[in-house]
Structure formats: structure tokens, C-alpha cells
Motif scaffolding. Sequence first.
Motif, PDB file in Angstrom:
ATOM      1  N   GLN A   9      44.373  92.367  49.864  1.00  0.00           N
ATOM      2  CA  GLN A   9      43.997  93.382  50.854  1.00  0.00           C
ATOM      3  C   GLN A   9      45.085  93.482  51.914  1.00  0.00           C
ATOM      4  O   GLN A   9      45.666  92.463  52.296  1.00  0.00           O
ATOM      5  CB  GLN A   9      42.696  93.012  51.553  1.00  0.00           C
ATOM      6  CG  GLN A   9      41.480  93.045  50.678  1.00  0.00           C
ATOM      7  CD  GLN A   9      40.222  92.676  51.438  1.00  0.00           C
ATOM      8  OE1 GLN A   9      40.246  91.904  52.377  1.00  0.00           O
ATOM      9  NE2 GLN A   9      39.107  93.222  51.006  1.00  0.00           N
ATOM     10  N   VAL A  10      45.321  94.700  52.377  1.00  0.00           N
ATOM     11  CA  VAL A  10      46.203  94.927  53.509  1.00  0.00           C
ATOM     12  C   VAL A  10      45.359  95.522  54.628  1.00  0.00           C
ATOM     13  O   VAL A  10      44.695  96.548  54.438  1.00  0.00           O
ATOM     14  CB  VAL A  10      47.359  95.897  53.166  1.00  0.00           C
ATOM     15  CG1 VAL A  10      48.178  96.219  54.401  1.00  0.00           C
ATOM     16  CG2 VAL A  10      48.242  95.318  52.074  1.00  0.00           C
ATOM     17  N   ASP A  11      45.371  94.873  55.774  1.00  0.00           N
ATOM     18  CA  ASP A  11      44.676  95.402  56.949  1.00  0.00           C
ATOM     19  C   ASP A  11      45.616  96.400  57.614  1.00  0.00           C
ATOM     20  O   ASP A  11      46.564  96.036  58.308  1.00  0.00           O
ATOM     21  CB  ASP A  11      44.320  94.268  57.911  1.00  0.00           C
ATOM     22  CG  ASP A  11      43.503  94.748  59.101  1.00  0.00           C
ATOM     23  OD1 ASP A  11      43.621  95.933  59.486  1.00  0.00           O
ATOM     24  OD2 ASP A  11      42.763  93.922  59.663  1.00  0.00           O
ATOM     25  N   ARG A  12      45.355  97.665  57.379  1.00  0.00           N
ATOM     26  CA  ARG A  12      46.252  98.712  57.872  1.00  0.00           C
ATOM     27  C   ARG A  12      46.178  98.867  59.389  1.00  0.00           C
ATOM     28  O   ARG A  12      47.048  99.485  59.989  1.00  0.00           O
ATOM     29  CB  ARG A  12      45.970 100.018  57.134  1.00  0.00           C
ATOM     30  CG  ARG A  12      46.351  99.863  55.640  1.00  0.00           C
ATOM     31  CD  ARG A  12      45.969 101.030  54.785  1.00  0.00           C
ATOM     32  NE  ARG A  12      46.448 102.302  55.215  1.00  0.00           N
ATOM     33  CZ  ARG A  12      47.674 102.779  54.989  1.00  0.00           C
ATOM     34  NH1 ARG A  12      48.546 102.041  54.350  1.00  0.00           N
ATOM     35  NH2 ARG A  12      48.013 103.976  55.403  1.00  0.00           N
ATOM     36  N   ASP A  13      45.174  98.285  60.019  1.00  0.00           N
ATOM     37  CA  ASP A  13      45.123  98.275  61.489  1.00  0.00           C
ATOM     38  C   ASP A  13      46.119  97.266  62.057  1.00  0.00           C
ATOM     39  O   ASP A  13      46.583  97.422  63.187  1.00  0.00           O
ATOM     40  CB  ASP A  13      43.715  97.946  61.985  1.00  0.00           C
ATOM     41  CG  ASP A  13      42.725  99.063  61.691  1.00  0.00           C
ATOM     42  OD1 ASP A  13      43.147 100.244  61.657  1.00  0.00           O
ATOM     43  OD2 ASP A  13      41.542  98.760  61.490  1.00  0.00           O
ATOM     44  N   LEU A  14      46.444  96.233  61.286  1.00  0.00           N
ATOM     45  CA  LEU A  14      47.407  95.224  61.723  1.00  0.00           C
ATOM     46  C   LEU A  14      48.829  95.519  61.251  1.00  0.00           C
ATOM     47  O   LEU A  14      49.797  95.160  61.914  1.00  0.00           O
ATOM     48  CB  LEU A  14      47.002  93.841  61.206  1.00  0.00           C
ATOM     49  CG  LEU A  14      45.750  93.219  61.805  1.00  0.00           C
ATOM     50  CD1 LEU A  14      45.441  91.891  61.109  1.00  0.00           C
ATOM     51  CD2 LEU A  14      45.922  93.004  63.296  1.00  0.00           C
ATOM     52  N   CYS A  15      48.969  96.160  60.107  1.00  0.00           N
ATOM     53  CA  CYS A  15      50.280  96.412  59.505  1.00  0.00           C
ATOM     54  C   CYS A  15      51.155  97.244  60.440  1.00  0.00           C
ATOM     55  O   CYS A  15      50.707  98.238  61.023  1.00  0.00           O
ATOM     56  CB  CYS A  15      50.115  97.136  58.176  1.00  0.00           C
ATOM     57  SG  CYS A  15      51.679  97.495  57.354  1.00  0.00           S
ATOM     58  N   GLU A  41      45.447  96.269  44.389  1.00  0.00           N
ATOM     59  CA  GLU A  41      44.421  95.320  44.815  1.00  0.00           C
ATOM     60  C   GLU A  41      44.132  94.216  43.811  1.00  0.00           C
ATOM     61  O   GLU A  41      43.720  93.126  44.195  1.00  0.00           O
ATOM     62  CB  GLU A  41      43.132  96.055  45.175  1.00  0.00           C
ATOM     63  CG  GLU A  41      43.261  96.854  46.442  1.00  0.00           C
ATOM     64  CD  GLU A  41      41.953  97.485  46.881  1.00  0.00           C
ATOM     65  OE1 GLU A  41      40.907  97.217  46.260  1.00  0.00           O
ATOM     66  OE2 GLU A  41      41.991  98.245  47.846  1.00  0.00           O
ATOM     67  N   ALA A  62      48.807  90.698  58.165  1.00  0.00           N
ATOM     68  CA  ALA A  62      47.989  91.835  57.736  1.00  0.00           C
ATOM     69  C   ALA A  62      47.581  91.760  56.269  1.00  0.00           C
ATOM     70  O   ALA A  62      46.779  92.572  55.822  1.00  0.00           O
ATOM     71  CB  ALA A  62      48.759  93.135  57.994  1.00  0.00           C
ATOM     72  N   SER A  64      46.003  89.640  52.986  1.00  0.00           N
ATOM     73  CA  SER A  64      45.172  88.493  52.635  1.00  0.00           C
ATOM     74  C   SER A  64      44.835  88.523  51.156  1.00  0.00           C
ATOM     75  O   SER A  64      44.829  89.571  50.513  1.00  0.00           O
ATOM     76  CB  SER A  64      43.893  88.460  53.474  1.00  0.00           C
ATOM     77  OG  SER A  64      43.162  89.650  53.317  1.00  0.00           O
TER      78      SER A  64
END
Length: 71
Positions: A9-15, A41, A62, A64
Amino acid sequence: MTAARWRVQVDRDLCEGHALCVELAAEVFDVGPDDLATCLESPPDERREQVEAAVAACPRQAISIVKGPQE
């Protein structure tokens, strides 16, 4: 059908689009038109080491690895 044992997973809010993940695992990660990372994924098991390197290298943490199939 066998369920995936792990996925990415990529947290696009953190990337922030540093793209270190792409450098380390281009078969799994890409940068979208918005300059944020996207990922495959459920990559093949032989890419696990590259994905783990990308997780460790991400300056914003970002990325995981999670267990099981996407819900």
C-alpha cells in the motif's frame, strides 16, 4: 483461487513523490501524473526483497506491506 499472502500500500496523503521506490522496485512502483507513487498491490513473491527496500527507503514512510488480500 489462492489469496495473496501479502500486498503493498502507498499512503498518498504521506507520499511526496521522491520516487526512491521506483528506483528500487520499478516493476512494482510508478509515479502517476500527480507526481505521487502508485503500486502494484499484489506483486509476485520474488519482488518482496525489492519492496522491503523501498519501504525502508521511503523518507515519508508512505509505503507499507500488509498481510492478506485487499478487502
